[in-house]
Design an enzyme around this catalytic site. Sequence first.
Site, PDB file in Angstrom:
ATOM      1  N   LYS A 176      98.138 -36.110  33.251  1.00 57.05           N
ATOM      2  CA  LYS A 176      98.296 -35.492  31.662  1.00 57.05           C
ATOM      3  C   LYS A 176      99.365 -34.441  31.559  1.00 57.05           C
ATOM      4  O   LYS A 176      99.552 -33.620  32.682  1.00 57.05           O
ATOM      5  CB  LYS A 176      96.937 -35.303  31.014  1.00 57.05           C
ATOM      6  CG  LYS A 176      96.277 -33.833  31.727  1.00 57.05           C
ATOM      7  CD  LYS A 176      96.658 -32.543  31.179  1.00 57.05           C
ATOM      8  CE  LYS A 176      96.088 -31.528  32.077  1.00 57.05           C
ATOM      9  NZ  LYS A 176      96.783 -30.357  32.047  1.00 57.05           N
ATOM     10  N   ASP A 189      89.048 -31.692  31.773  1.00 55.01           N
ATOM     11  CA  ASP A 189      90.264 -32.699  31.650  1.00 55.01           C
ATOM     12  C   ASP A 189      89.839 -34.186  31.970  1.00 55.01           C
ATOM     13  O   ASP A 189      90.451 -34.956  31.933  1.00 55.01           O
ATOM     14  CB  ASP A 189      91.291 -32.334  32.493  1.00 55.01           C
ATOM     15  CG  ASP A 189      92.022 -30.943  31.978  1.00 55.01           C
ATOM     16  OD1 ASP A 189      91.867 -30.656  30.894  1.00 55.01           O
ATOM     17  OD2 ASP A 189      92.676 -30.291  32.988  1.00 55.01           O
TER      18      ASP A 189
HETATM   19  O1  C5P Z   1      86.680 -27.603  33.456  1.00 49.94           O
HETATM   20  P1  C5P Z   1      87.414 -27.325  34.781  1.00 49.94           P
HETATM   21  O2  C5P Z   1      86.493 -27.267  36.055  1.00 49.94           O
HETATM   22  O3  C5P Z   1      88.542 -28.083  34.918  1.00 49.94           O
HETATM   23  O4  C5P Z   1      87.969 -25.886  34.653  1.00 49.94           O
HETATM   24  C1  C5P Z   1      88.219 -25.058  35.830  1.00 49.94           C
HETATM   25  C2  C5P Z   1      88.386 -23.710  35.485  1.00 49.94           C
HETATM   26  O5  C5P Z   1      89.346 -23.338  34.554  1.00 49.94           O
HETATM   27  C3  C5P Z   1      87.147 -22.976  34.626  1.00 49.94           C
HETATM   28  O6  C5P Z   1      85.919 -22.648  35.651  1.00 49.94           O
HETATM   29  C4  C5P Z   1      87.775 -21.772  34.030  1.00 49.94           C
HETATM   30  O7  C5P Z   1      87.854 -20.661  34.848  1.00 49.94           O
HETATM   31  C5  C5P Z   1      89.041 -22.210  33.622  1.00 49.94           C
HETATM   32  N1  C5P Z   1      89.006 -22.949  32.269  1.00 49.94           N
HETATM   33  C6  C5P Z   1      89.110 -22.094  31.182  1.00 49.94           C
HETATM   34  N2  C5P Z   1      88.920 -22.575  29.936  1.00 49.94           N
HETATM   35  C7  C5P Z   1      88.940 -23.987  29.718  1.00 49.94           C
HETATM   36  C8  C5P Z   1      89.152 -24.975  31.045  1.00 49.94           C
HETATM   37  C9  C5P Z   1      89.002 -24.390  32.156  1.00 49.94           C
HETATM   38  O8  C5P Z   1      88.889 -20.757  31.233  1.00 49.94           O
HETATM   39  N3  C5P Z   1      89.064 -24.522  28.492  1.00 49.94           N
END
Ligand code: C5P
Length: 308
Positions: A16, A147
């Site tokens: 993406k 994502d």
């Molecule tokens: O959801 P994912 O595991 O991909 O997110 C990884 C990290 O990225 C989260 O632990 C957070 O620190 C950060 N994040 C965030 N806000 C989001 C998506 C991700 O702060 N909307």
Amino acid sequence: MSGGTGSGVGAVAPAKINLALRVGARRDDGFHPLNTLFHAVDLLERVTVRPSAGPADAVEVRGRDARAVPLDRSNLVLRAAELLRDRAARREFSPVEFLIDKAIPVAGGLAGGSADGAAALVALNELWGLGLSRERLIALAGELGSDVPFALHGGTAVGHGRGELLSPVAAGGTLHWVLLTDPRGVSTPEAFQMFDELRAGAGPASPPPIPGELLDAVRSGDPWAVGAGLVNDLEPAVFAFRPELEELVARARLAGACGAVVSGSGPTVACLAPDSAAADVLADELRSVHTAGDVLRASGPAAGAAGA
Ligand code: C5P
């Protein structure tokens, strides 16, 4: 893959690009509320899964950045297997082994790990005969990462919440991209943490809206209007780690891109070209400027994760 039994089931899932990434203030759960415009491109991860003779689930990785991919429980394909066993209340599903063929850079801001998780959900749904609908898989995908639902959804979509709540957008044409990768990845949590530090408590709690002009441009398929509207609120944070990327974005525009932006938490810079032939010319031009990493071609919107 070695030591497996039976034939494998394969699935592919796309990378993406965030055409817009608007970020609000950190929530109590540590995530940031987003208004983002996701766009899937035809840089595809392939995941194959088959029953394993071994005592536990296992994963093997080939292709781009294979050695940088974790093989422990943090790998989203292993978490996808755990999640489906749990939700299907079928703990007895025997161990499986995954083969991931990587095309998407690791820690590149292109959601490569999320694509692996999405492809694993599709492949396991088939291997285990779960019969889960795409809508159900997309809902489950949000438990793997912000994502992952979009990697299943594909196309172009607005993402809300932490990115997992999706509304489709009907894109009016194909967009042709040149992606400037960088072998030194940027960690997503660190990019969001730097965003917090730079804001120092100022700024709105809610994420700013996706510009209406950008949504109109995507619907009409006008690459110059899309290029003019590309926006990423994480760019200042990514540039704080990697100042040379700001120059790279400017160089891409000078080289004839309709627009250029850091994708997600970077460091990949996504450069939009007016058409396919112009993208080839732009890629050649940027190869002489960008020697730190690769120059890849991609186009979108691409379909979401599917059996293959
Ligand atoms: O959801 P994912 O595991 O991909 O997110 C990884 C990290 O990225 C989260 O632990 C957070 O620190 C950060 N994040 C965030 N806000 C989001 C998506 C991700 O702060 N909307």
